[in-house]
Motif scaffolding. Structure first.
Motif, mmCIF file in Angstrom:
data_model
loop_
_atom_site.group_PDB
_atom_site.id
_atom_site.type_symbol
_atom_site.label_atom_id
_atom_site.label_comp_id
_atom_site.label_asym_id
_atom_site.label_seq_id
_atom_site.Cartn_x
_atom_site.Cartn_y
_atom_site.Cartn_z
ATOM 1 N N UNK A 191 15.937 1.577 -1.180
ATOM 2 C CA UNK A 191 15.290 1.600 -2.118
ATOM 3 C C UNK A 191 14.522 0.335 -2.375
ATOM 4 N N UNK A 192 16.061 -1.319 -1.510
ATOM 5 C CA UNK A 192 15.253 -2.188 -1.430
ATOM 6 C C UNK A 192 14.801 -2.382 0.059
ATOM 7 N N UNK A 193 13.833 -1.238 0.925
ATOM 8 C CA UNK A 193 13.937 -1.860 2.332
ATOM 9 C C UNK A 193 12.257 -1.535 2.368
ATOM 10 N N UNK A 194 11.229 -1.147 1.378
ATOM 11 C CA UNK A 194 9.725 -0.772 1.334
ATOM 12 C C UNK A 194 9.118 -2.154 0.537
ATOM 13 N N UNK A 195 9.572 -2.544 0.166
ATOM 14 C CA UNK A 195 9.265 -4.258 -0.802
ATOM 15 C C UNK A 195 8.560 -5.523 0.563
ATOM 16 N N UNK A 196 9.867 -5.005 1.674
ATOM 17 C CA UNK A 196 10.012 -6.062 2.879
ATOM 18 C C UNK A 196 8.894 -5.571 3.661
ATOM 19 N N UNK A 197 8.790 -3.995 3.596
ATOM 20 C CA UNK A 197 7.799 -3.504 4.747
ATOM 21 C C UNK A 197 6.560 -4.265 4.445
ATOM 22 N N UNK A 198 6.476 -3.686 3.392
ATOM 23 C CA UNK A 198 4.472 -4.404 2.636
ATOM 24 C C UNK A 198 4.343 -5.807 2.925
ATOM 25 N N UNK A 199 5.471 -6.655 2.549
ATOM 26 C CA UNK A 199 5.408 -7.888 2.721
ATOM 27 C C UNK A 199 4.888 -8.088 4.255
ATOM 28 N N UNK A 200 5.620 -7.306 5.337
ATOM 29 C CA UNK A 200 5.210 -7.805 6.189
ATOM 30 C C UNK A 200 3.974 -7.499 7.338
ATOM 31 N N UNK A 201 3.597 -6.513 6.606
ATOM 32 C CA UNK A 201 2.457 -5.636 7.059
ATOM 33 C C UNK A 201 1.065 -5.907 6.371
ATOM 34 N N UNK A 202 1.314 -5.685 4.559
ATOM 35 C CA UNK A 202 0.241 -6.041 4.068
ATOM 36 C C UNK A 202 -0.130 -7.949 3.380
ATOM 37 N N UNK A 203 -1.529 -8.330 4.428
ATOM 38 C CA UNK A 203 -1.202 -9.523 3.346
ATOM 39 C C UNK A 203 -1.453 -9.080 1.688
ATOM 40 N N UNK A 204 -2.288 -8.259 1.614
ATOM 41 C CA UNK A 204 -2.784 -8.833 0.078
ATOM 42 C C UNK A 204 -1.136 -8.577 -0.401
ATOM 43 N N UNK A 205 -0.697 -8.082 -0.104
ATOM 44 C CA UNK A 205 0.757 -7.753 -1.264
ATOM 45 C C UNK A 205 2.165 -9.111 -1.249
ATOM 46 N N UNK A 206 0.998 -10.208 -0.095
ATOM 47 C CA UNK A 206 2.292 -10.681 -0.502
ATOM 48 C C UNK A 206 1.401 -12.218 -1.066
#
Length: 354
Positions: free
Chosen positions: A313-328
């Motif tokens: 449950x804590x991993x998904x935001x980290x995955x988005x931060x790595x792969x999604x520039x829009x999320x960063x």
């Protein structure tokens, strides 16, 4: 989903010299407490607490990003936000209380909340699985037919998938534990294992097998779809190279850009699915063999597998931060308070060509 029998009472007959610690001193029927030494105890609180904090605030950032920025209002992103909501609730209603139970080997929050906690544990984790399954269907449709996909997977279809992903797990989990169906045929065992300060409800073999099926059927669907997605993506990549080298029409170039964008999104969400399966598969395999073969996994191993699953449950935001520039970029705007400005919802989060 901490749904199996775990007896927290450890026999003290082997070493009568140390005093017996109870979860509730001076109370008849209290569970025996098996505390960790101070060093490991602090370390476990730090590790488990960090996971809970990351699950809460990381997923909250995902939810705010998708709901606030209009550019992110798409069927896929609504599914992602709903998935983040499930993981957020795991971080709020499950992980903090499981942390105390795991470290202290006692439950201090009452029997009623124990049942509620167990229902939340099962419901939100199953909900995450259902969300990921629908996301894989969404990505399959987007990659195999990216131009027609927007007319097939609409916001209303996404809403229906979200509804199913919430209603079915909640109904299943509440029906199972609030009706007492979980310990059918095991009433005597449940009575023998009962003590004050324990919160791990008995689950008979039939329900364990149903849980395993609930996990593995969507898992099989996801593996099948993502296998097909990457086969299609490989063919599309070859076509993109041919399009660029032959300098075809702008229409063909547009199709190539759309296909590339959908493949990138599928890859990112594929990583999310792999992370989920890696986190939960050991726990589910352990549950299956424990139930079928009557094996009792050592307590510390069980706790390790449980928290390995919770940490998903804590991993998904980290995955988005790595792969999604829009999320960063969205996170930066949220943290700096720029989302409080009137026009912030219309800010462009995508770089050119994205």
């Amino acid at each position: 989903m901490a749904l199996r029998v775990r007896d927290t009472i450890r026999s003290s007959s082997e070493s009568p010299l140390p005093p017996v610690e109870l979860c509730y001193e001076n109370m008849n029927g209290s569970c025996v407490k098996s505390p960790y030494s101070p060093g490991p105890r602090v370390l476990l609180y730090v590790v488990f607490g960090f996971g809970a904090v990351l699950a809460v605030f990381g997923n909250l950032l995902v939810i705010i990003s998708v709901l606030h920025f209009k550019q992110l209002h798409s069927p896929t992103n609504f599914l992602i936000a709903s998935l983040a909501c499930a993981d957020f609730l795991v971080g709020v209603t499950v992980m903090p209380f499981s942390m105390v139970r795991s470290v202290e080997s006692c439950w201090y929050f009452g029997e009623s909340f124990c049942t509620f906690h167990t229902c939340c544990d099962g419901a939100f984790c199953i909900s995450s699985l259902f969300h990921l399954c629908f996301i894989s269907i969404d990505r399959y449709m987007a990659v195999t037919d990216p131009l027609v996909y927007p007319t097939k997977f609409t916001v209303s279809v996404s809403g229906m998938c979200i509804g199913i992903s919430w209603i079915l797990p909640i109904v299943y989990s509440n029906t199972l534990f609030y009706t007492g169906a979980n310990d059918d045929g095991l009433e005597e065992l449940a009575h023998d294992l009962y003590c004050i300060g324990r919160c791990q409800l008995v689950l008979n073999q039939d329900w364990v097998l149903i849980d395993v099926l609930i996990f593995f059927i969507p898992t099989l669907v996801m593996i099948t779809l993502y296998s097909k997605i990457f086969l299609v993506a490989r063919k599309q990549a070859q076509k993109v190279e041919a399009t660029v080298s032959n300098s075809e029409s702008s229409s063909e170039t547009y199709k190539a850009r759309v296909a590339k964008r959908e493949r990138k999104a599928a890859k990112t969400l594929g990583v999310t699915v792999v992370a989920f399966l890696t986190s939960w598969l050991p726990y589910m395999i352990d549950s299956f063999f424990d139930s079928c073969l009557g094996i009792m996994t050592p307590s510390f191993v069980y706790e390790l597998l449980t928290w390995f699953a919770y940490y998903n449950s804590a991993l998904n935001p980290l995955i988005y931060a790595v792969f999604y520039p829009w999320f960063r970029k969205a996170v930066k705007l949220i943290i700096t308070g720029q989302v409080l400005k009137d026009s912030s919802s219309t800010i462009n989060l995508f770089s050119k060509g994205a």
